[in-house]
Structures are given as structure tokens and as C-alpha cells.
Scaffold this motif. Structure first.
Motif, short mmCIF file in Angstrom:
data_model
loop_
_atom_site.label_atom_id
_atom_site.label_comp_id
_atom_site.label_asym_id
_atom_site.label_seq_id
_atom_site.Cartn_x
_atom_site.Cartn_y
_atom_site.Cartn_z
N ASN A 332 -19.37 -30.52 -74.65
CA ASN A 332 -20.70 -30.70 -75.18
C ASN A 332 -21.02 -32.18 -75.40
OD1 ASN A 332 -21.82 -27.84 -76.06
ND2 ASN A 332 -19.63 -27.87 -76.50
N SER A 333 -20.07 -33.05 -75.10
CA SER A 333 -20.25 -34.49 -75.29
C SER A 333 -20.35 -35.19 -73.94
CB SER A 333 -19.05 -35.06 -76.06
OG SER A 333 -19.12 -36.47 -76.10
N SER A 334 -21.22 -36.18 -73.89
CA SER A 334 -21.34 -36.99 -72.67
C SER A 334 -20.50 -38.26 -72.75
CB SER A 334 -22.81 -37.37 -72.43
OG SER A 334 -23.32 -38.13 -73.51
N ASN A 335 -19.79 -38.45 -73.86
CA ASN A 335 -18.95 -39.64 -74.03
C ASN A 335 -17.54 -39.32 -73.51
OD1 ASN A 335 -21.07 -41.00 -75.41
ND2 ASN A 335 -20.51 -39.91 -77.30
N ALA A 336 -17.40 -39.29 -72.21
CA ALA A 336 -16.15 -38.83 -71.62
C ALA A 336 -15.79 -39.67 -70.41
CB ALA A 336 -16.25 -37.35 -71.23
N THR A 337 -14.50 -40.01 -70.34
CA THR A 337 -13.92 -40.57 -69.13
C THR A 337 -12.97 -39.53 -68.57
OG1 THR A 337 -14.06 -42.83 -69.98
CG2 THR A 337 -12.50 -42.42 -68.19
N ILE A 338 -13.29 -38.98 -67.42
CA ILE A 338 -12.53 -37.89 -66.82
C ILE A 338 -12.18 -38.31 -65.40
CG2 ILE A 338 -12.55 -35.45 -66.19
CD1 ILE A 338 -14.71 -35.02 -68.31
N SER A 339 -10.89 -38.60 -65.15
CA SER A 339 -10.51 -39.09 -63.83
C SER A 339 -9.06 -38.75 -63.54
CB SER A 339 -10.71 -40.61 -63.73
OG SER A 339 -9.86 -41.28 -64.64
N CYS A 340 -8.76 -38.70 -62.23
CA CYS A 340 -7.39 -38.52 -61.74
C CYS A 340 -6.77 -37.22 -62.21
CB CYS A 340 -6.51 -39.71 -62.13
SG CYS A 340 -7.13 -41.30 -61.53
N ASN A 341 -7.59 -36.21 -62.47
CA ASN A 341 -7.09 -34.89 -62.84
C ASN A 341 -7.11 -33.97 -61.63
OD1 ASN A 341 -7.09 -35.14 -65.97
ND2 ASN A 341 -9.15 -35.83 -65.36
N THR A 342 -6.24 -32.97 -61.65
CA THR A 342 -6.33 -31.85 -60.73
C THR A 342 -6.88 -30.67 -61.52
OG1 THR A 342 -4.49 -32.61 -59.36
CG2 THR A 342 -5.03 -30.27 -59.27
N VAL A 343 -8.09 -30.25 -61.19
CA VAL A 343 -8.78 -29.19 -61.92
C VAL A 343 -9.09 -28.08 -60.93
CG1 VAL A 343 -10.63 -28.65 -63.55
CG2 VAL A 343 -9.80 -31.01 -63.35
N CYS A 344 -8.29 -27.05 -60.93
CA CYS A 344 -8.35 -26.06 -59.85
C CYS A 344 -8.12 -24.64 -60.36
CB CYS A 344 -7.26 -26.35 -58.80
SG CYS A 344 -7.43 -27.92 -57.97
N ASN A 345 -8.68 -23.69 -59.62
CA ASN A 345 -8.33 -22.28 -59.76
C ASN A 345 -8.61 -21.72 -61.15
OD1 ASN A 345 -7.27 -22.20 -57.06
ND2 ASN A 345 -5.44 -23.24 -57.86
N ASN A 346 -9.57 -22.31 -61.86
CA ASN A 346 -10.02 -21.73 -63.12
C ASN A 346 -11.06 -20.66 -62.80
OD1 ASN A 346 -8.64 -23.59 -65.18
ND2 ASN A 346 -9.55 -25.02 -63.72
N VAL A 347 -11.03 -19.56 -63.51
CA VAL A 347 -11.69 -18.34 -63.05
C VAL A 347 -13.20 -18.47 -63.02
CG1 VAL A 347 -12.03 -15.89 -63.57
CG2 VAL A 347 -9.77 -16.93 -63.86
#
Length: 396
Positions: A332-347
Motif C-alpha cells: 500500500n506504500s509507494s516508498n519502495a525500492t524493489i529490485s533483483c528479486n525472483t518473484v514467480c509462481n504466486n497463485v
């Protein structure tokens, strides 16, 4: 006064009431007032006293192979504070069914407590330190002791302490700090301990390193007192929360099968953990501060990472594997640094974004073939006009 009372395993010495119907506190107990010599108790029993041994001396007390039961307080040794030369050595003794506390040790030079049992004491098994102010010259070691079925297993306020190979089970609080004192970082080390089946395993510990511990089958495993490190530990099957953190570091732990794995109240570092199979969320946040989540494996939960509805906190989410949850990340926050993750196969979605501002999340891997298939696994303004848009290119 100095008292030496030495029995043996077949002929112990008992200090008790001569009443036919004794109750706790029916007589004052042994009172060591003044003197500079060491008092020694070996194979002694203390029953029905107000305080089994009440120590006010300028030297040391040694207690071995003794039993303190059915008193108000089993033994109390309160020193003079900084500059004290007073030492308590308690070994292979049992503090059982005392109506207040089993053992109180405060404001000495040093305390050594080994191979002791603190069982069924109504208020505290062991009070160690000073709940009003840490005495910087007081050091303690507590090894191979059992704290079971007390109100609080150990009530602790220390500046230098080592707790090793102890078991805290079936207490209201396994280990508790007074909530007010903050000490020098990491002069206090707790290793190889088990916190099992308490209402709260660890309650408000400040500035402690917990290493190679097991926190299991409590209602709440750990309730933060701030600036504590938990590493190389197992946090397993706590029914409400595994770890409620705040300004803490959680490193290289296995956090599984809890109601919520981690509930962070801000400023915590959550690094290189395996966080899996926690029912409601693997990691949840509930306050508007910074949370750093890096290098973790986060799988098999309803939410991999979830913030509260009103959260405007800051998130640094890097280098994680976030896989096989119902929703991978919900923000719910736009204050985010999101990088170099593997985000997969969530339903349902790999990323569910509900803030109103647009957000850049490039340099993540979504296990998709192209931008069109990536858009399908991301919930944003294209799915809900009240949300901002998520920009996810380039894809790693």
C-alpha cells in the motif's frame, strides 16, 4: 554473618518451620547480615520461609545441590551496586513452588548460575540484574538451567551476561526485560537456548544477541524490545506471530509454520532467512518506518510480503526469492525500492500494488516470457483505477 552448612546426598540439612501446618512466609528464613567471609550451603533444603536465604554481605555466597521450595522467595542476594565485590555462585539447585520468586540476584560484581531448575514459581523463576537501572560492573553467566511453569522464567536487566543451553518452557513469559532499560549493544549473548510453549517466548529484550536458539510452539515467539539480533535460529510453529520485530536484525534463520512469520514495526533488517509456510503472511509490516528485506527465501504463505492498509512506510526489497505464495508482494506504500528479486509462481498475483502513485520495479525476474505476460501477474492501475501504475521494465 557467615554460615557454612554442608550436608551430603544422603544426609541433607533442612531449614524449615516446626509448625504442623506450615505456609510460605511463616518464619523469616536465614538472614546473612554483614560480614566479609564466604557463606557456603551444600545439600541444604529451605522451606516455608519468607526468604529462604536473604543475603546482605560484602563477600560471596556459594550454594550447591540445594532445594528452595514453598517459600515466598527462595533466595535473595541484592548487592551494593557499582564497586561491589560481591559474588553469587549457585549450582545444581532447584527453586520450586515459591509464591513470589525463586531466586533474586541484583547489583553484584558477578553471578554464576549453572545446572539449576526454576519451576512453578508464581511470579518469577529468576530475577537477574536490576529492573530499575543496569549496573555496568555486574556480569553473569547462566548455563544449562531449566525455567518451566513460572509466571516469568527469567526477568532480566543486565549489561554483561551470557545465557547458554537453557530451556524456557510453559511460562507466561519465557524471558522478559523490564521494557525500560537499554544497554550497550551485544554485551549480552544468549546461545543454544530453547523457548518452548510459553505465552510469549521472548518479551521486550533490548540489545541482546540470540544465536542458535529454538523459539517454538509459543503463542508469540518474540516481542521486540528493539536493537536485538536473532541469527542462526529456528522460529517454528508459534500460533500468533513468530517474531514481532522493531529495529532488530534477523539473519540466517528458519522461520516456518507460524501464524505470521515476521510482523515488523519498522527499522528492521531481515536478511538471508528461509521464511516459509507461515499461515497469514511470511512477512507483514504495520507501521510507517523503513523495513529492509534482502536475500531471503519467502514461500508458501497467503502473502509473501504484506504491508498494512494505511502503511506509508519505506521498503527496501532486494535479492529475495518470493515464490509459491497466494500473493507474492502486496504493498500500500509507494516508498519502495524493489529490485533483483525472483518473484514467480504466486497463485493470484506476483505483485499487488494498491498505492495511488506510480511505482518503478525494474530489474526483477517474474518467470514470464514477455511484458504482456508480466503485466498479467502484476495488479496495478490497469486492474484498479484507484491504484498507480507499475513500471517493471527492464526484466532481469
Amino acid at each position: 554473618a557467615t554460615l557454612i552448612a554442608i550436608g551430603n546426598s544422603v544426609d541433607s540439612i533442612t531449614f524449615t518451620s516446626n509448625s504442623n501446618s506450615p505456609t510460605a512466609g511463616i518464619y523469616p528464613g536465614i538472614y546473612l547480615n554483614g560480614g566479609s567471609n564466604t557463606s557456603i550451603f551444600n545439600f541444604c533444603n529451605f522451606h516455608y520461609a519468607s526468604i529462604g536465604i536473604n543475603v546482605i554481605v560484602s563477600d560471596s555466597v556459594v550454594v550447591n545441590n540445594s532445594d528452595f521450595s514453598l517459600n515466598n522467595i527462595g533466595m535473595q542476594f541484592i548487592g551494593i551496586g557499582n564497586g561491589s565485590a560481591q559474588v553469587a555462585k549457585v549450582d545444581s539447585s532447584v527453586f520450586n513452588n515459591n509464591t513470589n520468586s525463586g531466586l533474586i540476584v541484583e547489583d553484584l560484581l558477578k553471578a554464576t548460575i549453572n545446572y539449576c531448575g526454576f519451576l512453578y514459581n508464581t511470579t518469577n523463576g529468576l530475577i537477574l540484574g536490576n529492573p530499575n537501572a543496569a549496573i555496568t560492573s555486574f556480569s553473569s553467566t547462566t548455563n544449562y538451567s531449566n525455567f518451566s511453569n513460572n509466571g516469568t522464567g527469567m526477568f532480566w536487566d543486565m549489561d554483561y551476561s551470557m545465557i547458554n543451553h537453557c530451556i524456557f518452557s510453559n511460562n507466561t513469559y519465557g524471558f522478559r526485560n523490564s521494557e525500560g532499560n537499554q544497554f550497550d549493544p551485544y554485551n549480552n549473548i544468549t546461545k543454544n537456548c530453547i523457548f518452548d510453549s510459553n505465552q510469549t517466548g521472548l518479551y521486550y529484550p533490548y540489545h541482546i544477541l540470540f544465536d542458535s536458539c529454538i523459539i517454538t510452539h509459543n503463542q508469540t515467539g518474540y516481542l521486540s524490545g528493539n536493537v536485538t539480533t536473532i541469527k542462526n535460529s529456528i522460529i517454528d510453529s508459534n500460533s500468533i506471530i513468530g517474531l514481532q520485530t522493531g529495529s532488530d536484525t534477523i539473519f540466517n534463520c528458519n522461520i516456518k509454520y507460524n501464524g505470521r512469520g515476521i510482523l515488523d514495526l519498522g527499522y528492521s533488517l531481515i536478511i538471508q532467512n528461509s521464511i516459509e509456510y507461515n499461515t497469514l503472511a511470511n512477512i507483514a509490516t504495520d507501521i510507517n518506518y523503513v523495513t529492509t528485506i534482502s536475500g531471503n527465501t519467502i514461500r508458501f504463505s497467503n502473502y509473501g510480503i504484506k504491508d498494512s492498509v494505511a502503511n506509508t512506510g519505506t521498503f527496501i526489497i532486494t535479492g529475495n526469492i518470493i515464490d509459491s505464495n497466494n500473493v507474492g508482494i502486496k504493498l500500500n506504500s509507494s516508498n519502495a525500492t524493489i529490485s533483483c528479486n525472483t518473484v514467480c509462481n504466486n497463485v493470484t498475483y506476483d505483485f499487488m500494488y494498491l498505492a495511488i502513485n506510480n511505482l518503478y520495479v525494474g530489474h526483477n525476474y517474474w518467470c514470464t516470457l514477455d511484458s504482456a505476460s508480466t503485466e498479467v501477474v502484476i495488479y496495478d492501475g490497469y486492474d484498479n483505477v484507484n491504484s498507480g501504475l507499475v513500471s517493471f521494465m527492464p526484466i532481469d
